[in-house]
Scaffold this motif. Structure first.
Motif, mmCIF file in Angstrom:
data_model
loop_
_atom_site.group_PDB
_atom_site.id
_atom_site.type_symbol
_atom_site.label_atom_id
_atom_site.label_comp_id
_atom_site.label_asym_id
_atom_site.label_seq_id
_atom_site.Cartn_x
_atom_site.Cartn_y
_atom_site.Cartn_z
ATOM 1 N N UNK A 93 0.842 -1.201 0.000
ATOM 2 C CA UNK A 93 0.000 0.000 0.000
ATOM 3 C C UNK A 93 0.876 1.250 0.000
ATOM 4 N N UNK A 94 0.490 2.232 -0.777
ATOM 5 C CA UNK A 94 1.215 3.499 -0.834
ATOM 6 C C UNK A 94 1.086 4.270 0.472
ATOM 7 N N UNK A 126 2.342 13.206 -3.866
ATOM 8 C CA UNK A 126 1.305 12.723 -4.775
ATOM 9 C C UNK A 126 0.011 13.417 -4.378
ATOM 10 N N UNK A 127 -0.920 13.535 -5.317
ATOM 11 C CA UNK A 127 -2.203 14.141 -4.990
ATOM 12 C C UNK A 127 -3.349 13.238 -5.445
ATOM 13 N N UNK A 128 -4.481 13.390 -4.748
ATOM 14 C CA UNK A 128 -5.601 12.480 -4.953
ATOM 15 C C UNK A 128 -6.940 13.216 -4.858
ATOM 16 N N UNK A 138 -4.399 12.060 -8.928
ATOM 17 C CA UNK A 138 -4.301 13.253 -9.766
ATOM 18 C C UNK A 138 -2.851 13.524 -10.162
ATOM 19 N N UNK A 139 -1.952 13.291 -9.221
ATOM 20 C CA UNK A 139 -0.512 13.441 -9.468
ATOM 21 C C UNK A 139 0.174 12.183 -8.987
ATOM 22 N N UNK A 140 0.831 11.464 -9.891
ATOM 23 C CA UNK A 140 1.510 10.228 -9.523
ATOM 24 C C UNK A 140 2.635 10.490 -8.530
#
Length: 227
Positions: A93-94, A126-128, A138-140
Motif C-alpha cells: 500500500x502506498x 502525490x495528490x488524490x 491526480x498526481x503520480x
C-alpha cells in the motif's frame, strides 16, 4: 469477511492494524528508531488479543513507501517473513495514499496532496481526489525539489511532513493549497482500508513480489548515510 493484518514503519510512526469481522483495531505509536525492536512484538500482541495465529489471516498489507529508506525495509522484511511462513498473499500500500486518506477522513476534504520530507532538500509527493474512501490519483508519486512541485489547477488540502518546505514552493502551488496545522502520519489503519479495496479487486501478490517503493535509488541513500 476477510482477516487482514497491516504494518507500517515508513516514518517516525510505527503502527499495526487488524481487520476482523468488519472492524479495524490499531496499535499506533510515535517511536523514532525503535521500529526494529517494537514492530514484531506489536504484531504478536495484536494477534494474541484477537486470538488469532498468522495462519488464520487471509493476507498481510504493508506500507511499501515512499518514506524512510530503513523504515520501509523493516516493514517489507517483516511482512515477507510472516507471509512466507504462513503461505499468505501480500498487499503493498502506498504511504502517500494512506496519508491522504487519513486527512480526508478527519478533515472531510476531497482533494488532497500528500508530501513527506525526503531529506536532501526533496519531497515525496502525490495528490488524490477522494470520494467515499475511493482514491483517484491526480498526481503520480514522485520525488522532487519543493520548488519543482506543480499541481493541476484546483484547491487542495495539504498534509505531511513535506510541507515544512512550503516557503520554497512556487507561488502558484502555495496559492492552491491549505496546509494542515496537524502533522499527519501514514497509519496501518488507513492502509488497511486501502488494502481491503485491493483485496476485493484481486490485487494481492505473492510474498516475493511485495517490493518496497523508494522513488529514490539506493545509491543516493548510501551517500546520505555516509555524510
Amino acid at each position: 469477511m476477510s482477516k487482514i493484518l497491516a504494518l507500517d514503519t515508513s516514518t517516525d510512526a510505527c503502527s499495526v492494524a487488524l481487520s476482523l469481522n468488519g472492524e479495524i483495531q490499531e496499535d499506533f505509536r510515535i517511536i523514532p528508531r525503535q521500529h526494529t525492536q517494537q514492530l514484531l512484538p506489536m504484531v504478536q500482541e495484536m494477534l494474541a488479543n484477537a486470538q488469532l495465529a498468522v495462519t488464520d489471516l487471509d493476507a498481510i498489507a504493508f506500507g511499501r513507501g515512499p518514506g524512510s529508506f530503513a523504515g520501509i525495509r523493516i516493514a517489507t522484511g517483516v511482512t515477507q517473513g510472516l507471509a512466507y511462513a504462513a503461505d499468505l498473499p501480500v498487499l503493498p500500500v502506498s504511504t502517500l495514499a494512506a496519508l491522504a486518506l487519513a486527512a480526508s477522513d478527519k478533515e472531510q476534504v476531497s482533494s488532497v496532496v500528500a508530501a513527506l520530507d525526503a531529506r536532501m532538500n526533496e519531497i515525496y509527493v502525490a495528490s488524490y481526489q477522494i470520494e467515499s474512501g475511493e482514491l483517484t490519483t491526480l498526481l503520480d508519486e514522485k520525488v522532487c525539489a519543493p520548488s519543482a512541485l506543480s499541481l493541476a489547477e484546483g484547491s487542495y488540502f495539504a498534509v505531511g511532513s513535506g510541507w515544512r518546505y512550503i516557503e520554497d514552493m512556487s507561488s502558484d502551488t502555495q496559492n492552491a493549497i491549505s496546509v494542515s496545522e496537524e502533522l499527519y502520519y501514514p497509519s496501518a489503519a488507513h492502509m488497511l482500508k486501502l488494502a481491503e479495496q485491493d483485496w476485493a479487486q484481486g490485487k494481492a501478490v505473492a510474498a516475493d513480489k511485495a517490493l518496497p517503493v523508494y522513488l529514490r535509488d539506493e545509491v543516493a541513500w548510501k551517500k546520505k548515510d555516509q555524510q
